[in-house]
Design a protein around this motif. Structure first.
Motif, short mmCIF file in Angstrom:
data_model
loop_
_atom_site.label_atom_id
_atom_site.label_comp_id
_atom_site.label_asym_id
_atom_site.label_seq_id
_atom_site.Cartn_x
_atom_site.Cartn_y
_atom_site.Cartn_z
N TYR A 15 -90.30 89.77 -12.67
CA TYR A 15 -89.71 89.41 -13.97
C TYR A 15 -88.25 88.99 -13.79
N ARG A 16 -87.52 89.72 -12.95
CA ARG A 16 -86.11 89.40 -12.74
C ARG A 16 -85.95 88.07 -12.00
N LEU A 17 -86.80 87.81 -11.02
CA LEU A 17 -86.73 86.52 -10.32
C LEU A 17 -86.91 85.36 -11.30
N ILE A 18 -87.82 85.54 -12.25
CA ILE A 18 -88.07 84.49 -13.25
C ILE A 18 -86.94 84.43 -14.27
N ASN A 19 -86.56 85.58 -14.83
CA ASN A 19 -85.54 85.59 -15.88
C ASN A 19 -84.17 85.17 -15.36
N GLN A 20 -83.88 85.47 -14.10
CA GLN A 20 -82.60 85.05 -13.52
C GLN A 20 -82.64 83.60 -13.02
N GLN A 21 -83.76 82.91 -13.24
CA GLN A 21 -83.90 81.49 -12.87
C GLN A 21 -83.90 81.26 -11.36
N ILE A 22 -84.18 82.29 -10.60
CA ILE A 22 -84.29 82.13 -9.15
C ILE A 22 -85.63 81.53 -8.79
N ALA A 23 -86.68 82.00 -9.43
CA ALA A 23 -88.03 81.54 -9.11
C ALA A 23 -88.37 80.21 -9.76
N GLU A 24 -88.02 80.05 -11.01
CA GLU A 24 -88.42 78.85 -11.75
C GLU A 24 -87.28 78.43 -12.66
N SER A 25 -86.36 77.65 -12.15
CA SER A 25 -85.19 77.27 -12.95
C SER A 25 -85.53 76.17 -13.93
N LYS A 26 -85.00 76.31 -15.15
CA LYS A 26 -85.16 75.26 -16.15
C LYS A 26 -83.85 74.53 -16.39
N PHE A 27 -82.85 74.77 -15.52
CA PHE A 27 -81.52 74.19 -15.71
C PHE A 27 -81.15 73.25 -14.57
N THR A 28 -80.27 72.28 -14.89
CA THR A 28 -79.81 71.32 -13.89
C THR A 28 -78.29 71.29 -13.74
N LYS A 29 -77.57 71.93 -14.68
CA LYS A 29 -76.10 71.89 -14.67
C LYS A 29 -75.53 73.30 -14.47
N PRO A 30 -74.45 73.42 -13.68
CA PRO A 30 -73.84 74.73 -13.44
C PRO A 30 -73.50 75.49 -14.72
N ALA A 31 -72.92 74.81 -15.70
CA ALA A 31 -72.53 75.49 -16.94
C ALA A 31 -73.75 76.05 -17.67
N GLU A 32 -74.89 75.38 -17.54
CA GLU A 32 -76.11 75.85 -18.21
C GLU A 32 -76.56 77.18 -17.63
N ILE A 33 -76.56 77.29 -16.30
CA ILE A 33 -77.04 78.54 -15.71
C ILE A 33 -76.03 79.66 -15.91
N VAL A 34 -74.74 79.36 -15.85
CA VAL A 34 -73.73 80.40 -16.08
C VAL A 34 -73.80 80.90 -17.52
N SER A 35 -74.01 80.00 -18.46
CA SER A 35 -74.16 80.39 -19.86
C SER A 35 -75.40 81.27 -20.05
N TRP A 36 -76.50 80.89 -19.42
CA TRP A 36 -77.74 81.65 -19.51
C TRP A 36 -77.54 83.08 -18.99
N MET A 37 -76.82 83.21 -17.88
CA MET A 37 -76.61 84.51 -17.25
C MET A 37 -75.55 85.35 -17.98
N GLY A 38 -74.77 84.72 -18.85
CA GLY A 38 -73.69 85.43 -19.54
C GLY A 38 -72.42 85.40 -18.73
#
Length: 357
Positions: A15-38
């Motif tokens: 669950y953590r691999l998926i929710n942290q976007q390690i396994a299946e990322s839906k983002f392409t921009k650095p700001a998107e993943i940082v925002s997702w992670m908080g």
């Protein structure tokens, strides 16, 4: 939501691999993943850039560097406290939520260093003046200005002068000068925004954390955020209707959605950087580290090493070996049978090699 799901402890890593976007990322921009992670720990900036890159569907070091240099993502102290990456849209409200608590925790250390309120105010004025007009200066350049003004910057006082300037919302990260990191004025990098009430900020931070880091516990959230337990508990109460609650081995975990774990996630293998959110953002790391491996992945003095993750578990360590012309990877597997991943991981390393330099 707040419904039940038949999860067991073996599901937590996936669950953590998926929710942290390690396994299946839906983002392409650095700001998107940082925002997702908080927020993402950024104590070691090269490792932190790797942490962002590995969570994007395609990434280069230049892509991440550009986001930092343009101020789309900010590196500053606003949780626990240690360095974190945060987006410029989130920096102001998170800092407003956490800064006072962090400053309260520094009072004793400041007293020992002889840093009183007036000294901090004077150093802030000099730092602010030095950076005004769009100047981006390194710590060494800023300390030179303080030394000229007769400040004592020994015994790690320089770090505390800069930390307080960050917590006061005066400075944050600037654009790099070559390999050198700089500071810039917070107000010149972070757009003004409407202030939000403390309760709204608490709820917002909790929702970000449990969405991106779940399954996680109250204690995990307290550790990651650095918030007082009472505030963290209040935050969960405000958002718990959006999450699933599950008791596993006597601990209450919160997570955002019930998902079917694909086989490819259960079989996946990753090179994750030092201080990666996959292990550092939880106080209880037993889901991915056992009693034999935890001391290898995390030193006694709190150094988090680059890790190899296979089937959700930390199974080894890696490091970069540099020569005059090349960079290669050296891997240490905790158990011999995991060495079957060596060729695959060597290839993966070449895809992210820039981030480790």
């Amino acid at each position: 939501m707040n419904k039940k799901h038949n999860m067991d402890s073996q599901d937590i890593p996936f669950y953590r691999l998926i929710n942290q976007q390690i396994a299946e990322s839906k983002f392409t921009k650095p700001a998107e993943i940082v925002s997702w992670m908080g927020a993402m720990q950024a104590q070691d900036i090269n490792m932190a850039k790797w942490a962002i890159g590995v969570r994007l569907s395609s990434s280069t070091e230049k892509l991440v560097d550009d986001a930092i240099n343009k101020g789309e993502i900010i590196r500053t102290h606003l949780l626990r406290p240690t360095w974190h990456f945060v987006t410029r849209d989130d920096a102001r409200w998170i800092l407003g939520l956490t800064a006072q608590h962090i400053k309260s925790g520094l009072k004793s250390r400041h007293k020992n260093l002889g840093l009183d309120t007036e000294a901090i105010k004077r150093s802030n004025r000099i730092i602010e003046k030095s950076l005004s007009g769009g100047n981006h200066l390194s710590r060494e350049e800023l300390m030179s200005e303080l030394i000229k003004a007769k400040f004592d910057v020994s015994e790690n006082r320089s770090s505390h002068f800069m930390l307080m300037a960050e917590l006061e919302g005066i400075v944050c990260s600037g654009a790099a000068k070559g390999k050198k990191q700089t500071y810039a004025l917070f107000d010149e990098r972070v757009p003004k925004s409407k202030s939000i009430k403390r309760e709204e900020a608490l709820a917002k931070l909790a929702e970000r954390y449990f969405t991106s880091h779940g399954p996680a516990t109250l204690k995990d959230f307290v550790w990651w955020s650095g918030l007082p337990v009472a505030d963290a508990r209040k935050a969960i109460e405000m958002v718990k209707s959006k999450f699933i609650s599950e008791k596993i081995d006597g601990k209450e975990y919160w997570f955002a959605d019930s998902i079917k774990i694909p086989k490819k996630v259960k079989e996946s293998v990753y090179l994750l950087p030092a201080y990666d959110e996959y292990i550092i953002s939880y106080t209880d790391r037993s889901a991915v580290l056992n009693t034999k491996t935890i001391d290898k992945a995390i030193s006694n003095n709190g150094i988090f090493r680059p890790i190899i993750v296979a089937k959700g578990q930390v199974v080894g360590l890696w490091k970069t070996i540099k020569t005059k012309d090349t960079s290669n990877i050296e891997m240490e597997f905790f158990e011999k049978h995991y060495s079957k991943y060596k060729n695959f991981l060597s290839k993966r390393f070449t895809e992210y090699i820039d981030f480790s330099n």
